[in-house]
Scaffold this motif. Structure first.
Motif, PDB file in Angstrom:
ATOM      1  N   UNK A  40      -7.287  13.505  19.712  1.00 21.41           N
ATOM      2  CA  UNK A  40      -6.327  12.601  19.083  1.00 21.41           C
ATOM      3  C   UNK A  40      -6.490  12.722  17.581  1.00 21.41           C
ATOM      4  N   UNK A  41      -5.384  12.933  16.898  1.00 23.03           N
ATOM      5  CA  UNK A  41      -5.431  13.065  15.441  1.00 23.03           C
ATOM      6  C   UNK A  41      -5.270  11.696  14.775  1.00 23.03           C
ATOM      7  N   UNK A  42      -6.089  11.436  13.796  1.00 27.13           N
ATOM      8  CA  UNK A  42      -5.997  10.185  13.036  1.00 27.13           C
ATOM      9  C   UNK A  42      -5.279  10.502  11.720  1.00 27.13           C
ATOM     10  N   UNK A  43      -4.214   9.768  11.407  1.00 25.29           N
ATOM     11  CA  UNK A  43      -3.483  10.074  10.174  1.00 25.29           C
ATOM     12  C   UNK A  43      -4.323   9.827   8.919  1.00 25.29           C
ATOM     13  N   UNK A  44      -3.979  10.529   7.853  1.00 24.84           N
ATOM     14  CA  UNK A  44      -4.670  10.342   6.580  1.00 24.84           C
ATOM     15  C   UNK A  44      -4.335   8.955   6.037  1.00 24.84           C
ATOM     16  N   UNK A  45      -5.348   8.222   5.618  1.00 27.08           N
ATOM     17  CA  UNK A  45      -5.165   6.867   5.098  1.00 27.08           C
ATOM     18  C   UNK A  45      -5.384   6.874   3.590  1.00 27.08           C
ATOM     19  N   UNK A  46      -4.456   6.206   2.884  1.00 26.42           N
ATOM     20  CA  UNK A  46      -4.603   6.106   1.441  1.00 26.42           C
ATOM     21  C   UNK A  46      -4.597   4.629   1.058  1.00 26.42           C
ATOM     22  N   UNK A  47      -5.226   4.345  -0.072  1.00 24.36           N
ATOM     23  CA  UNK A  47      -5.168   2.987  -0.613  1.00 24.36           C
ATOM     24  C   UNK A  47      -4.657   3.098  -2.043  1.00 24.36           C
ATOM     25  N   UNK A  48      -3.611   2.327  -2.324  1.00 27.45           N
ATOM     26  CA  UNK A  48      -2.987   2.339  -3.650  1.00 27.45           C
ATOM     27  C   UNK A  48      -3.945   1.745  -4.678  1.00 27.45           C
ATOM     28  N   UNK A  49      -4.077   2.424  -5.831  1.00 34.09           N
ATOM     29  CA  UNK A  49      -4.980   1.950  -6.894  1.00 34.09           C
ATOM     30  C   UNK A  49      -4.372   0.788  -7.671  1.00 34.09           C
ATOM     31  N   UNK A  50      -3.053   0.659  -7.582  1.00 26.38           N
ATOM     32  CA  UNK A  50      -2.367  -0.372  -8.359  1.00 26.38           C
ATOM     33  C   UNK A  50      -2.272  -1.696  -7.599  1.00 26.38           C
ATOM     34  N   UNK A  51      -1.704  -1.635  -6.375  1.00 22.17           N
ATOM     35  CA  UNK A  51      -1.499  -2.895  -5.638  1.00 22.17           C
ATOM     36  C   UNK A  51      -2.449  -3.049  -4.452  1.00 22.17           C
ATOM     37  N   UNK A  52      -3.304  -2.051  -4.239  1.00 22.85           N
ATOM     38  CA  UNK A  52      -4.323  -2.109  -3.168  1.00 22.85           C
ATOM     39  C   UNK A  52      -3.760  -2.039  -1.753  1.00 22.85           C
ATOM     40  N   UNK A  53      -2.494  -1.682  -1.621  1.00 22.23           N
ATOM     41  CA  UNK A  53      -1.902  -1.558  -0.285  1.00 22.23           C
ATOM     42  C   UNK A  53      -2.487  -0.337   0.414  1.00 22.23           C
ATOM     43  N   UNK A  54      -2.691  -0.449   1.713  1.00 20.42           N
ATOM     44  CA  UNK A  54      -3.161   0.686   2.488  1.00 20.42           C
ATOM     45  C   UNK A  54      -1.988   1.271   3.247  1.00 20.42           C
ATOM     46  N   UNK A  55      -1.921   2.585   3.335  1.00 18.53           N
ATOM     47  CA  UNK A  55      -0.814   3.213   4.054  1.00 18.53           C
ATOM     48  C   UNK A  55      -1.215   4.562   4.609  1.00 18.53           C
ATOM     49  N   UNK A  56      -0.456   5.040   5.600  1.00 17.66           N
ATOM     50  CA  UNK A  56      -0.660   6.370   6.166  1.00 17.66           C
ATOM     51  C   UNK A  56       0.066   7.374   5.288  1.00 17.66           C
ATOM     52  N   UNK A  57      -0.639   8.387   4.863  1.00 18.63           N
ATOM     53  CA  UNK A  57      -0.029   9.367   3.969  1.00 18.63           C
ATOM     54  C   UNK A  57       0.406  10.609   4.731  1.00 18.63           C
ATOM     55  N   UNK A  58       1.541  11.150   4.326  1.00 17.78           N
ATOM     56  CA  UNK A  58       1.993  12.422   4.880  1.00 17.78           C
ATOM     57  C   UNK A  58       1.372  13.507   4.006  1.00 17.78           C
ATOM     58  N   UNK A  59       0.318  14.145   4.518  1.00 21.15           N
ATOM     59  CA  UNK A  59      -0.417  15.107   3.698  1.00 21.15           C
ATOM     60  C   UNK A  59       0.358  16.384   3.409  1.00 21.15           C
ATOM     61  N   UNK A  60       1.481  16.577   4.117  1.00 23.52           N
ATOM     62  CA  UNK A  60       2.296  17.756   3.872  1.00 23.52           C
ATOM     63  C   UNK A  60       3.385  17.500   2.823  1.00 23.52           C
TER      64      UNK A  60
END
Ligand SMILES: [Zn+2]
Length: 90
Positions: A40-60
């Motif tokens: 099972x692949x786990x999506x790349x997770x990013x955290x915004x430096x400005x508003x601290x929101x966490x989101x799944x990033x499309x690495x492509x």
């Protein structure tokens, strides 16, 4: 029938077929012989430096933007994991 459930982050360049082939080779003649690898692949997770929101990033994607505030300054907080989730014996 044994199946081994693995979880791998999207950033790990792991192909399920390759793991299965390697596992088949290593498990020959052992109790685990014939076990099926389920990846099972786990999506790349990013955290915004400005508003601290966490989101799944499309690495492509060419550009990664925060879906909340549109800022492009985000740090990687997940997606390079690699672990065994469970081993199932039926
Ligand atoms: Zn943001």
């Amino acid at each position: 029938m044994v199946s081994v459930h693995l979880q791998a982050g999207e950033l790990r360049d792991i192909a399920a077929e390759w793991i299965q082939r390697y596992f088949d080779y290593l498990s020959r003649g052992t109790l685990a012989e014939g076990a099926k690898i389920v990846l099972t692949k786990i999506p790349a997770q990013m955290t915004c430096q400005t508003c601290r929101a966490g989101f799944n990033a499309d690495i492509r994607a060419d550009k990664i933007e925060c879906p909340e505030c549109g800022n492009d300054k985000a740090v990687l907080t997940g997606g390079d994991e690699f672990f065994i989730e469970s081993i199932e014996v039926i």
